[in-house]
Design an enzyme around this catalytic site. Structure first.
Site, PDB file in Angstrom:
ATOM      1  N   ASP A 156     -37.933   0.274 -66.916  1.00 23.48           N
ATOM      2  CA  ASP A 156     -37.504   0.428 -68.313  1.00 23.48           C
ATOM      3  C   ASP A 156     -36.715  -0.814 -68.748  1.00 23.48           C
ATOM      4  OD1 ASP A 156     -37.081   1.460 -70.823  1.00 23.48           O
ATOM      5  OD2 ASP A 156     -35.721   3.059 -70.203  1.00 23.48           O
ATOM      6  N   HIS A 213     -41.140   9.895 -73.966  1.00 21.42           N
ATOM      7  CA  HIS A 213     -39.697   9.838 -73.732  1.00 21.42           C
ATOM      8  C   HIS A 213     -39.212  11.244 -74.049  1.00 21.42           C
ATOM      9  CE1 HIS A 213     -35.602   7.796 -74.340  1.00 21.42           C
ATOM     10  NE2 HIS A 213     -35.411   9.064 -74.662  1.00 21.42           N
ATOM     11  N   HIS A 232     -43.447   0.141 -67.259  1.00 19.41           N
ATOM     12  CA  HIS A 232     -42.515   0.498 -68.339  1.00 19.41           C
ATOM     13  C   HIS A 232     -41.516  -0.631 -68.564  1.00 19.41           C
ATOM     14  CE1 HIS A 232     -39.893   3.897 -70.260  1.00 19.41           C
ATOM     15  NE2 HIS A 232     -39.800   2.751 -70.919  1.00 19.41           N
ATOM     16  N   HIS A 246     -39.307   7.700 -67.328  1.00 22.50           N
ATOM     17  CA  HIS A 246     -37.921   7.677 -66.814  1.00 22.50           C
ATOM     18  C   HIS A 246     -37.254   9.054 -66.597  1.00 22.50           C
ATOM     19  CE1 HIS A 246     -37.168   8.002 -71.082  1.00 22.50           C
ATOM     20  NE2 HIS A 246     -37.162   6.709 -71.322  1.00 22.50           N
ATOM     21  N   HIS A 288     -39.701  -3.225 -71.855  1.00 20.64           N
ATOM     22  CA  HIS A 288     -39.506  -3.505 -73.276  1.00 20.64           C
ATOM     23  C   HIS A 288     -39.234  -4.999 -73.415  1.00 20.64           C
ATOM     24  CE1 HIS A 288     -39.014   0.789 -74.508  1.00 20.64           C
ATOM     25  NE2 HIS A 288     -38.551   0.915 -73.278  1.00 20.64           N
ATOM     26  N   PHE A 289     -40.288  -5.800 -73.376  1.00 20.53           N
ATOM     27  CA  PHE A 289     -40.102  -7.212 -73.693  1.00 20.53           C
ATOM     28  C   PHE A 289     -39.897  -7.300 -75.206  1.00 20.53           C
ATOM     29  CE2 PHE A 289     -42.718  -8.596 -69.713  1.00 20.53           C
ATOM     30  CZ  PHE A 289     -41.643  -8.242 -68.906  1.00 20.53           C
ATOM     31  N   ARG A 290     -39.153  -8.296 -75.661  1.00 23.21           N
ATOM     32  CA  ARG A 290     -38.600  -8.258 -77.017  1.00 23.21           C
ATOM     33  C   ARG A 290     -39.430  -8.980 -78.078  1.00 23.21           C
ATOM     34  NH1 ARG A 290     -35.704  -3.849 -76.587  1.00 23.21           N
ATOM     35  NH2 ARG A 290     -33.798  -4.027 -75.358  1.00 23.21           N
TER      36      ARG A 290
END
Length: 349
Positions: A306, A181, A62, A235, A64-66
């Site tokens: 996350d 989520h 999990h 999460h 969140h690369f941008r």
């Protein structure tokens, strides 16, 4: 290239920790020698690991690369390098980018970028929207795609699916893993008017309360059971959810906890402010204690980050306007090893 001999390490093996040597040939582990005794070959780089542990690479399912859309914060290269530096050798990346990853074309673009830029193994989630069921179906079984992500509560961008008929449609008509989520959108909206004028960061966890998370978790589990569909609840933050899942999850359902929710509580939120602002929020000491207990008893299946970086400038605008999200992919393994040293968990668990 790819030839390595690591000597005198504490090898963390499936059945215990032993001292010994390990050889890598052509990029793959070729021999493990408990007790040591492997002799070096001229082609090999030799590392003396006396006093050090040698662990398998960690998977972070999990992050969140941008990239694409916000490369000033991070791209697939810098994110994967950070992961590798922290001992994370595989990551699964979420779909909220610019543009969002909601169809085959946007997925293919990310996979192509990662094939050139990532230094670690990787997979990507496709994001569910209210009306992209054919897109979700079109990528089933596609190499590099690990599942479908549903935001049941608004967290970021326009990836939101919370109407029952839309959720039923996705669970009924797709295969593979659905990761949710789990925060209840209606409760979030209903409560937002009560919190509109609050600028103290403690109000964040009061607004996005445990009931909000528990309602959505129960709803997702009911859908998974109705349609016999694999579900992963991302999460987990509250003790109530973890206790409920202990009694109600089955072999279709898995869940995860973030290092942040095992490490921080309300006192850290007060002390660190926006730096620890994330969704769902950091909660309370009693939640943290139950999450540890449920991690140990197997209710919670894995530890994640996350990872969601922001600039310090954007965080500095202050609550409630600073963005939610924290980095973590480079520090999660050292942090969990620190928890292990302090007796909260065991390296072998």
């Amino acid at each position: 290239e790819g030839h390595l001999l690591i000597k005198n390490a504490s090898l963390v093996l499936p059945n215990g920790i032993v001292e010994g040597d390990l050889r890598v040939s052509n990029g793959q582990i070729s021999s493990i020698a408990p007790g040591g005794g492997l002799d070096s070959d001229i082609r090999e780089k030799v590392i003396d690991a006396t006093g050090l542990h040698l662990l398998p690479g960690v998977i972070d399912p999990h992050v969140h690369f941008r990239e694409p859309g916000d490369n000033k914060k991070e791209d697939l290269e810098s994110g994967s390098r950070a992961a590798a530096a922290g001992g994370v050798t595989s990551f699964l990346d979420m779909p909220n980018n610019n543009p969002n990853t909601t169809n085959r074309a946007t997925l293919e673009r990310k996979i192509s970028l990662a094939s050139k830029k990532s230094v670690t193994h990787h997979g990507f989630f496709i994001g569910a929207t209210k009306n992209n069921i054919s897109d979700l179906q079109s990528v089933e079984g596609m190499d590099g795609v690990c599942g479908i992500k549903i935001f049941m509560g608004s967290s970021t961008g326009d990836l939101l699916v919370h109407e029952q008929d839309q959720l039923e449609n996705i669970f009924a008509n797709t295969n593979g893993i659905i990761a949710v989520h789990a925060e209840d959108e209606e409760r979030l909206q209903l409560r937002s008017k009560d919190f509109r004028n609050r600028t103290d960061i403690a109000s964040h966890a009061q607004h996005r309360d445990v009931e909000c998370a528990l309602m959505a978790t129960k709803r997702a589990v009911a859908l998974a059971k109705k349609y016999e569909h694999r579900l992963h609840i991302v999460h987990l933050t509250s003790g109530e959810e973890a206790d409920w899942l202990n009694k109600n999850k089955d072999n279709l359902i898995t869940t995860e906890v973030c290092t942040q929710h095992l490490t921080f509580d309300q006192d850290d939120v007060e002390r660190l402010g926006e730096r620890v602002l994330m969704n769902p929020p950091i909660r309370y000491t009693e939640d943290k204690d139950v999450l540890w207990q449920r991690l140990k008893d197997g209710t919670i299946d894995c530890v994640v980050t996350d990872h969601a970086p922001h600039t310090l400038n954007s965080k500095a605008v202050g609550f409630p306007n600073s963005p939610a999200g924290m980095p973590g992919v480079e520090t999660s393994l050292p942090l969990m090893l620190t928890h292990a040293m302090e007796g909260k968990c065991n390296i072998m668990d």
